[in-house]
Write an enzyme that holds these catalytic residues in place. Structure first.
Site, PDB file in Angstrom:
ATOM      1  N   HIS A 443      -3.557   5.173  -9.940  1.00  0.00           N
ATOM      2  CA  HIS A 443      -2.178   6.276 -11.094  1.00  0.00           C
ATOM      3  C   HIS A 443      -1.255   5.398 -11.319  1.00  0.00           C
ATOM      4  O   HIS A 443      -1.356   4.220 -11.111  1.00  0.00           O
ATOM      5  CB  HIS A 443      -2.377   7.368 -10.150  1.00  0.00           C
ATOM      6  CG  HIS A 443      -1.491   6.677  -8.388  1.00  0.00           C
ATOM      7  ND1 HIS A 443      -0.248   6.308  -8.835  1.00  0.00           N
ATOM      8  CD2 HIS A 443      -1.793   6.376  -7.849  1.00  0.00           C
ATOM      9  CE1 HIS A 443       0.680   5.873  -7.640  1.00  0.00           C
ATOM     10  NE2 HIS A 443      -0.513   5.452  -7.106  1.00  0.00           N
ATOM     11  N   SER A 445       3.029   5.826 -12.897  1.00  0.00           N
ATOM     12  CA  SER A 445       4.442   5.649 -12.008  1.00  0.00           C
ATOM     13  C   SER A 445       5.201   4.553 -12.992  1.00  0.00           C
ATOM     14  O   SER A 445       5.303   4.533 -14.507  1.00  0.00           O
ATOM     15  CB  SER A 445       4.219   5.930 -10.682  1.00  0.00           C
ATOM     16  OG  SER A 445       5.536   5.814 -10.326  1.00  0.00           O
ATOM     17  N   HIS A 585      11.985  -5.942  18.119  1.00  0.00           N
ATOM     18  CA  HIS A 585      12.316  -4.420  16.568  1.00  0.00           C
ATOM     19  C   HIS A 585      12.354  -6.204  15.561  1.00  0.00           C
ATOM     20  O   HIS A 585      13.441  -7.116  15.479  1.00  0.00           O
ATOM     21  CB  HIS A 585      13.171  -3.913  16.681  1.00  0.00           C
ATOM     22  CG  HIS A 585      14.360  -3.943  17.111  1.00  0.00           C
ATOM     23  ND1 HIS A 585      15.123  -4.293  18.054  1.00  0.00           N
ATOM     24  CD2 HIS A 585      15.184  -4.055  16.058  1.00  0.00           C
ATOM     25  CE1 HIS A 585      16.435  -4.505  17.930  1.00  0.00           C
ATOM     26  NE2 HIS A 585      16.524  -4.564  16.981  1.00  0.00           N
ATOM     27  N   SER A 587      13.911  -7.622  11.422  1.00  0.00           N
ATOM     28  CA  SER A 587      15.158  -7.068  10.923  1.00  0.00           C
ATOM     29  C   SER A 587      15.241  -9.158  10.486  1.00  0.00           C
ATOM     30  O   SER A 587      13.971 -10.438  10.240  1.00  0.00           O
ATOM     31  CB  SER A 587      16.388  -7.432  11.859  1.00  0.00           C
ATOM     32  OG  SER A 587      17.484  -7.054  10.360  1.00  0.00           O
TER      33      SER A 587
END
Length: 909
Positions: A443, A445, A585, A587
């Site tokens: 699509h 954009s 986590h 980073s």
């Protein structure tokens, strides 16, 4: 017919002459005669004037060899006048009977009334040049075929559907032009014109050429552009004298290979055809122009596949003024003027759709860049947004490859819903320094080309997996079973820093760092079980010899300003070459080996050093127009080459001292000491010119300046200063005070001198002063207007380049010469008259502004073209803001990147 009209017309003309008292044969009877030339085409009543002269029979009339007569006359009067020529102008060598002097309400040239010629004109024994352009001829007059001495025949802009066989019997013909007619075939006898040197048949309906055309042994130039030719006869290779062959804008699928062997051929124009394959002799020839051909693509008879067109597909080459194009379910291939290609396969759309596009200048709020990304293109917007295609559409974006490509990759970045992502991208080489970034899009954009550190990504299942860096094999991430309940996508980027840069920064010869690791993920911020990360030890350090007190694991989580030392919070497992630790986590992680204690602040400086570019700022003035100032921010390694190219047309001070800038950093230029910007521009705030630095784009702007000081008394010695950041609410103090500020927050970067020379007294007031013209708006509200003030500004920039611009706008050469003569003592008035008369003819016409921009570019005045584009963009923004404020349309969604951009998540390869 001529016999019945001749007597009364002559008597009426003679009576008119006697009544005026102009009955002698002196020079007063020939007001339009100059030497042996009689020009009656620019004045009303030319036929009446000539008939009057024929009755008077002055001696000068017998000496006329060149006659120009307009055909915008009564047809009977015109025929009667032409019938007199063999008796009254027996020495005539050149006869110009043209229409086109009058224009319709849309500004198009009108054809003259001439549909035939009197048979008696064949008696002009000395006639060598006959121009019948811009008339209504449907067949070639028979008398022309009996003019045995004719050397040049001009038949452009008529209604001819064929040429007679007898045309081949003109023994002296050397020049023949039949452009803008309706020719569908050519007579074989055309090949008998053995003396013909120049033949122009462009802008017709020809689909084939007779083989006999190869008999034109003296032909030097052949123009067949803008026809319907699908093939060429092999006999063209027999044109041994040919130097120029123009075949662009046809339907050619092949050309004879022997064309490459024409000994004198210096230019072969094959642009915008259907050529998919060429003989090597032509493909490699330097004189062949091939742009706009699907070279290397599959044959149109081949089966359709994604990215290839089926038999019903078409090729569209859009002009610079086009901002939209249609797409049907049959598919098509589109080439935009801005260096972008699209391929819509058959079935991509179920119904016809109109695609609109814009090429936007990059700015921080629109361009999402990660900390180590580099922008390689402008921003392409394709509309309508979000409409899903039934088959992916192929998109090619042209860019110049970056010099540093080790451990980096080029991707196309796009916006999907409210986030940005990178598409799977393939590179195709057009030339050594020009590449295509090719991707498939579901699509439309926003799209842009970005260089980024190599990204490795994977989908982590609940069973666990291993992710390795392709550029740095020692960097790994190990996901144990149970780290996640649902599959989640993770990505890894690795950036290397040279050890010598760190050692210079710290002043420590033994300092070293590992590669910098960036980890990102989708889904919940933390993992259910610790994930093991492996990093190589800093260069030159091994696990057997290192001092653990000097080893630091640093962590950075955006948008924090500093790096944190987390060495004491994790367990570092060391091997001979690697360090392993566990996290929950993701980073940024970095291993440092140094004797320094407070490492976080040093890491921030080192990380900034990785992302800084060393640049120089230049300010040059155009030699022919000192009011035109070129401002540019250049990487240090490009300064010398750029100056060598510019100094032929510009002059100015040496570049500034080297300063350091980040990719995407804003800065602005302020003119000081009596000099101001002389235009309303979208990039101008409070008289300051705004910039955004992108290391691989041209950070250059052409600015026109003015002054309120008296330049007639003395030259104005001003300056331009460059400051960091966006233009603040409180405009900074001038450079003298700003440059004395020290520290990291200093705004001032450089100051360069600008001098406006003293005006001579004869130059008078500023261009356009006191000019009174009718109100004029060129363009429309949605695409942008050029007002009278804007056009005056453009006129003030053109200078001696105005004739080239005029001709590219379609103004005739004769009109240019007339303007030059009428305003021969005032260059500014020449320019204004040309530009405003053209604009008045274009009023209400779509594409007029695009035509002006194109003419400026073709005339090598890119600077003025950019100014016009800037004015249009400013107008479009004001128009959109206005209709939003009044509530006429719903407010558009925020532009992409309106919030602080985060590092984009790479697509899975």
């Amino acid at each position: 017919m001529a016999a019945t009209v001749e007597g009364p017309e002559l008597e009426a003309a003679a009576a008119a002459g006697d009544a005026s008292g102009d009955s002698d044969a002196g020079s007063r009877a020939l007001p339009f005669l100059g030497g042996n030339r009689l020009s009656l085409d620019l004045y009303p009543g030319g036929c009446q004037q000539l008939l009057h002269l024929c009755v008077q029979q002055p001696l000068q009339l017998l000496q006329v060899e060149f006659l120009r007569l307009s055909t915008h006359e009564d047809p009977q009067l015109l025929e009667a006048t032409l019938a007199q020529l063999p008796q009254s102008l027996s020495c005539l060598r050149s006869l110009v009977l043209k229409g086109g002097q009058r224009r319709d309400t849309l500004g198009a040239c009108l054809r003259g009334a001439l549909t035939n010629l009197p048979a008696g004109l064949s008696g002009l024994a000395h006639l060598a040049h006959l121009d019948l352009s811009f008339n209504s001829l449907e067949t070639l007059p028979a008398c022309v075929l009996q003019m045995r001495g004719l050397g040049a025949l001009l038949l452009s802009h008529n209604c001819l559907s064929e040429l007679p066989e007898a045309l081949g019997a003109l023994p002296a013909l050397t020049f023949l032009t039949v452009t803008h007619n309706r020719l569908q075939t050519l007579p074989p006898a055309l090949g008998a014109l053995s003396t013909l040197q120049r033949l122009d048949l462009s802008q017709n309906l020809l689909d084939t050429l007779p083989p006999e055309i190869g008999g034109l042994g003296s032909l030097l130039e052949l123009n067949l552009a803008s026809n319907r030719l699908q093939s060429l006869p092999a006999s063209l290779a027999g044109l041994r004298s040919l130097r120029l062959l123009v075949l662009h804008s046809n339907l050619l699928a092949s050309v004879p290979a022997d064309l490459a062997r024409l000994p004198l051929l210096t230019r072969l124009d094959l642009r915008d055809n259907q050529l998919r394959d060429l003989p090597p002799e032509l493909l490699d020839a330097p004189f062949v122009r091939l742009q706009g051909n699907p070279l290397g693509e599959a044959s149109p008879d081949a089966p359709s596949s994604p990215g290839r067109l089926g038999p019903s597909g078409s090729n569209l080459l859009l002009a610079p003024s086009s901002l939209s194009f249609p797409v049907t379910p049959r598919g098509c291939s589109v080439t935009l003027a801005c260096g972008i290609r699209l391929q819509f396969p058959a079935g991509a759309t179920a119904t016809p759709i109109t695609i609109r596009y814009r090429l936007l200048l990059p700015e921080p709020g629109l361009v999402p860049l990660g900390p180590h990304d580099a922008l390689l293109s402008h921003v392409l917007e394709l509309q309508p947004h979000g409409v899903a295609f039934q088959q992916d559409v192929g998109l090619w974006l042209l860019f110049t490859p970056p010099r540093a490509r080790r451990c980096r990759e080029v991707v196309v970045r796009t916006r999907n819903d409210n986030s940005w992502g990178d598409l799977e991208t393939y590179l195709e080489e057009e030339a050594p320094q020009r590449l295509w970034a090719h991707c498939q899009v579901p699509h439309f954009s926003w799209f842009l080309v970005v260089s980024r550190p190599v990204s490795n990504a994977c989908l982590v299942p609940p069973e666990g997996t291993l992710l390795c860096s392709s550029g740095h094999p020692g960097v790994k991430v190990i996901f144990p079973p149970g780290a996640t309940e649902e599959p989640r996508r993770v990505s890894m980027q690795v950036v290397r820093m040279a050890g010598r840069e760190l050692q210079a920064l710290l002043g420590e010869p033994e300092a070293a760092v590992s590669p910098l690791l960036c980890l990102s993920q989708s889904g919940p911020p933390s993992f259910l079980r610790p994930v093991t990360v492996q990093l190589p030890l800093p260069s030159g350090i091994t696990g057997l010899s290192l001092d653990r007190s000097r080893l630091h694991l640093l962590y950075w989580a955006p948008p924090a300003a500093t790096w944190d030392d987390i060495t004491a919070q994790v367990v570092l497992e060391l091997t001979h070459l690697y360090a392993r630790f566990q996290v929950t986590h993701f980073s940024w992680y970095w291993l440092w080996y140094t004797t320094k204690n407070c490492v976080g602040g040093l890491a921030r400086k080192a990380w900034e050093r990785l992302r800084l570019h060393r640049v120089n700022l230049i300010a040059l003035q155009r030699r022919r127009d000192p009011e035109q100032v070129l401002l540019q921010c250049l990487p240090r390694n490009k300064v010398d080459a750029t100056l060598r190219r510019l100094l032929e047309r510009y002059r100015g001070p040496e570049p500034s001292d080297t300063v350091e800038m980040f990719e995407g950093e804003e800065f602005f230029a302020a003119f000081e000491r009596g000099i101001d910007v002389d235009a309303d521009r979208p990039d101008c705030v409070e008289g300051r010119i705004c910039f955004v630095f992108y290391s691989h784009l041209k950070n250059v702007k052409e600015v026109y300046v003015t002054t309120t000081l008296d330049r007639e008394a003395q030259a104005v010695r001003g300056q331009v200063s460059f400051y960091r950041g966006a233009v603040p609410v409180q405009v900074p103090e001038e450079a003298e005070a700003a440059r004395q500020r020290k520290g990291a927050d200093a705004l001032w970067m450089a100051t360069l001198p600008i001098k406006l020379p003293r005006l001579r007294g004869s130059e008078g007031p500023r261009r356009g002063a006191g000019l009174s013209l009718a109100p004029l708006n060129l363009g429309d509200a949605e695409t942008g207007f050029l007002t009278q003030s804007n056009l005056l500004s453009v006129a003030g920039r053109l200078g001696l380049d105005w004739p080239a611009v005029a001709l590219h706008l379609g103004v005739s050469y004769r009109e240019v010469q007339r303007i030059r003569h009428e305003f021969r003592d005032d260059l500014d008035e020449q320019i204004r008259h040309m530009l405003f008369s053209w604009a008045e003819r274009q009023a209400g016409q779509p594409g007029a502004v695009g035509l002006l921009v194109q003419a400026l570019e073709q005339s090598d005045r890119q600077d003025v073209a950019e100014e016009v584009r800037a004015v249009l963009e400013l107008g479009r923004r004001k128009y959109q803001d206005g209709i939003r404020r009044t509530g006429l349309v719903p407010k558009d969604p925020a532009l992409p990147g309106s919030s602080a951009p985060q590092p984009p998540e790479p697509a899975q390869a």
